[in-house]
Motif scaffolding. Sequence first.
Motif, PDB file in Angstrom:
ATOM      1  N   PHE A  28       0.847  -1.203   0.000  1.00 51.89           N
ATOM      2  CA  PHE A  28       0.000   0.000   0.000  1.00 51.89           C
ATOM      3  C   PHE A  28       0.880   1.250   0.000  1.00 51.89           C
ATOM      4  N   ASP A  29       0.293   2.344  -0.491  1.00 55.96           N
ATOM      5  CA  ASP A  29       0.980   3.637  -0.386  1.00 55.96           C
ATOM      6  C   ASP A  29       0.598   4.276   0.934  1.00 55.96           C
ATOM      7  N   ASN A  30       1.537   5.014   1.517  1.00 57.90           N
ATOM      8  CA  ASN A  30       1.224   5.710   2.773  1.00 57.90           C
ATOM      9  C   ASN A  30       0.044   6.660   2.593  1.00 57.90           C
ATOM     10  N   SER A  31      -0.067   7.225   1.382  1.00 59.03           N
ATOM     11  CA  SER A  31      -1.162   8.176   1.142  1.00 59.03           C
ATOM     12  C   SER A  31      -2.515   7.465   1.034  1.00 59.03           C
ATOM     13  N   ASP A  32      -2.509   6.113   1.050  1.00 63.70           N
ATOM     14  CA  ASP A  32      -3.778   5.357   1.057  1.00 63.70           C
ATOM     15  C   ASP A  32      -4.386   5.307   2.458  1.00 63.70           C
ATOM     16  N   LEU A  33      -3.659   5.836   3.442  1.00 63.01           N
ATOM     17  CA  LEU A  33      -4.088   5.673   4.834  1.00 63.01           C
ATOM     18  C   LEU A  33      -4.619   6.968   5.439  1.00 63.01           C
ATOM     19  N   ILE A  34      -5.719   6.846   6.180  1.00 66.27           N
ATOM     20  CA  ILE A  34      -6.237   7.983   6.953  1.00 66.27           C
ATOM     21  C   ILE A  34      -6.463   7.461   8.369  1.00 66.27           C
ATOM     22  N   ALA A  35      -5.970   8.175   9.361  1.00 67.51           N
ATOM     23  CA  ALA A  35      -6.133   7.718  10.745  1.00 67.51           C
ATOM     24  C   ALA A  35      -6.895   8.772  11.540  1.00 67.51           C
ATOM     25  N   THR A  36      -7.807   8.321  12.383  1.00 64.87           N
ATOM     26  CA  THR A  36      -8.560   9.283  13.203  1.00 64.87           C
ATOM     27  C   THR A  36      -8.444   8.970  14.690  1.00 64.87           C
ATOM     28  N   ARG A  37      -8.538   9.992  15.482  1.00 70.11           N
ATOM     29  CA  ARG A  37      -8.823   9.919  16.908  1.00 70.11           C
ATOM     30  C   ARG A  37      -9.181  11.337  17.328  1.00 70.11           C
ATOM     31  N   ARG A  38      -9.725  11.533  18.533  1.00 73.22           N
ATOM     32  CA  ARG A  38     -10.122  12.885  18.922  1.00 73.22           C
ATOM     33  C   ARG A  38      -8.896  13.727  19.265  1.00 73.22           C
ATOM     34  N   ASN A  39      -7.986  13.163  20.035  1.00 76.28           N
ATOM     35  CA  ASN A  39      -6.746  13.873  20.364  1.00 76.28           C
ATOM     36  C   ASN A  39      -5.658  13.429  19.389  1.00 76.28           C
ATOM     37  N   LEU A  40      -5.280  14.320  18.471  1.00 73.60           N
ATOM     38  CA  LEU A  40      -4.361  13.912  17.394  1.00 73.60           C
ATOM     39  C   LEU A  40      -2.889  13.931  17.802  1.00 73.60           C
ATOM     40  N   GLU A  41      -2.606  14.526  18.967  1.00 73.51           N
ATOM     41  CA  GLU A  41      -1.220  14.688  19.397  1.00 73.51           C
ATOM     42  C   GLU A  41      -0.402  13.375  19.310  1.00 73.51           C
ATOM     43  N   PRO A  42      -0.921  12.254  19.869  1.00 73.22           N
ATOM     44  CA  PRO A  42      -0.090  11.026  19.868  1.00 73.22           C
ATOM     45  C   PRO A  42       0.151  10.421  18.480  1.00 73.22           C
ATOM     46  N   ILE A  43      -0.569  10.914  17.437  1.00 76.61           N
ATOM     47  CA  ILE A  43      -0.340  10.300  16.107  1.00 76.61           C
ATOM     48  C   ILE A  43       0.209  11.314  15.084  1.00 76.61           C
ATOM     49  N   GLN A  44       0.741  12.440  15.608  1.00 79.13           N
ATOM     50  CA  GLN A  44       1.321  13.463  14.718  1.00 79.13           C
ATOM     51  C   GLN A  44       2.395  12.868  13.812  1.00 79.13           C
ATOM     52  N   GLU A  45       3.175  11.938  14.363  1.00 76.33           N
ATOM     53  CA  GLU A  45       4.304  11.336  13.640  1.00 76.33           C
ATOM     54  C   GLU A  45       3.840  10.713  12.301  1.00 76.33           C
ATOM     55  N   LEU A  46       2.578  10.225  12.274  1.00 78.69           N
ATOM     56  CA  LEU A  46       2.091   9.594  11.034  1.00 78.69           C
ATOM     57  C   LEU A  46       2.128  10.574   9.857  1.00 78.69           C
ATOM     58  N   LYS A  47       1.907  11.861  10.184  1.00 75.72           N
ATOM     59  CA  LYS A  47       1.854  12.880   9.116  1.00 75.72           C
ATOM     60  C   LYS A  47       3.169  12.941   8.342  1.00 75.72           C
ATOM     61  N   SER A  48       4.294  12.760   9.075  1.00 74.25           N
ATOM     62  CA  SER A  48       5.594  12.867   8.403  1.00 74.25           C
ATOM     63  C   SER A  48       5.804  11.710   7.418  1.00 74.25           C
ATOM     64  N   HIS A  49       4.952  10.677   7.515  1.00 77.19           N
ATOM     65  CA  HIS A  49       5.048   9.561   6.550  1.00 77.19           C
ATOM     66  C   HIS A  49       4.026   9.705   5.418  1.00 77.19           C
ATOM     67  N   GLY A  50       3.326  10.818   5.405  1.00 74.27           N
ATOM     68  CA  GLY A  50       2.343  11.025   4.328  1.00 74.27           C
ATOM     69  C   GLY A  50       0.970  10.454   4.642  1.00 74.27           C
ATOM     70  N   VAL A  51       0.765  10.020   5.889  1.00 74.63           N
ATOM     71  CA  VAL A  51      -0.546   9.500   6.289  1.00 74.63           C
ATOM     72  C   VAL A  51      -1.410  10.688   6.718  1.00 74.63           C
ATOM     73  N   GLN A  52      -2.656  10.700   6.254  1.00 73.97           N
ATOM     74  CA  GLN A  52      -3.562  11.783   6.686  1.00 73.97           C
ATOM     75  C   GLN A  52      -4.058  11.503   8.090  1.00 73.97           C
ATOM     76  N   ILE A  53      -4.110  12.516   8.936  1.00 72.75           N
ATOM     77  CA  ILE A  53      -4.731  12.326  10.248  1.00 72.75           C
ATOM     78  C   ILE A  53      -5.825  13.376  10.433  1.00 72.75           C
ATOM     79  N   THR A  54      -6.890  12.978  11.089  1.00 69.93           N
ATOM     80  CA  THR A  54      -8.009  13.890  11.295  1.00 69.93           C
ATOM     81  C   THR A  54      -8.841  13.433  12.487  1.00 69.93           C
TER      82      THR A  54
END
Length: 264
Positions: A28-54
């Motif tokens: 899969f491509d990293n851009s194929d992934l979207i991750a959610t949670r209410r507090n985004l702080e613990p998953i900020q690192e995903l953004k640097s891999h091209g994963v969308q977080i919201t």
Amino acid sequence: MNISKIAIIGCGNLGLSIANGLIDNPTFDNSDLIATRRNLEPIQELKSHGVQITSDNNKAVQEANVIILSVKPYNVLNVCKEIKGSVQKGNIVVSTVTGISIDQIQEALGSDISVLRVMPNTAADVNESVTCIADKGASNEDYQAVADIFNAIGNTIRISEDLMEAATVLGACGIAYVLRFMRAMVQGGIQIGFDAKTATAIVNQTVKGASQLLIQNGMHPEYEIDKVTTPKGCTIVGINEMEHNGFSSSLIKGIVASYEAIEK
Ligand SMILES: NC(=O)c1ccc[n+]([C@@H]2O[C@H](COP(=O)([O-])OP(=O)(O)OC[C@H]3O[C@@H](n4cnc5c(N)ncnc54)[C@H](OP(=O)(O)O)[C@@H]3O)[C@@H](O)[C@H]2O)c1
């Protein structure tokens, strides 16, 4: 089905392990992934891999065609209510949630939505999860699409839904049992002379080696145990002492206690 995007709704311990396993994965491509949670702080690192977080579950669901639910059991039906209007026929909803049935999720989302249950473990993080998958009449195409995702982060086993709680105990809780066993081995190693770092290095590789002996050679554990138990030797003395103190019995009782805790 062609997977265009995977949304992980509830990117906590397990969700993040799945995301980490899928990052830089050849399937899969990293851009194929979207991750959610209410507090985004613990998953900020995903953004640097091209994963969308919201924090917007509906936005994530609208962009994805495979939706992995990884919130706690007490949250999942509310989350289903929240995303119901965004889940389209043709999407696949994959639930990692312990104790909530396919029927319950379909009741919340609509009976025409394809729902499968999976039970991975946190070794997804290092692409070594075993993931049990259960469906209730899903199409082969939908089953295969889900198996493709979880085969990319370990391997998969198809089971019937009534074994899902047992799969939770053996596969998911199993990680904690094995780690506690390893911790105890390290403590023993320190008592007989090693510093913690060296004891940990020896134990980690010994456990990896023992499991590879079974995985690669396909043998019964006792066959491999017989090879290292010299008559009157130190291994058999140690193993028998452990058994006198309830080693196997305590593990089996713990597995059954975990199972009963889910069933309550
Ligand atoms: N951990 C395991 O080894 C394991 C293994 C197999 C299956 N499971 C199952 O997987 C599920 C997740 O377990 P977990 O251990 O990963 O729990 P967890 O660490 O608590 O993760 C759940 C995540 O859901 C997020 N969340 C809560 N409400 C939400 C909402 N309305 N929208 C979006 N995100 C929301 C939480 O973050 P915020 O509070 O920031 O929103 C949290 O990060 C459980 O149902 C469990 O039964 C776990």
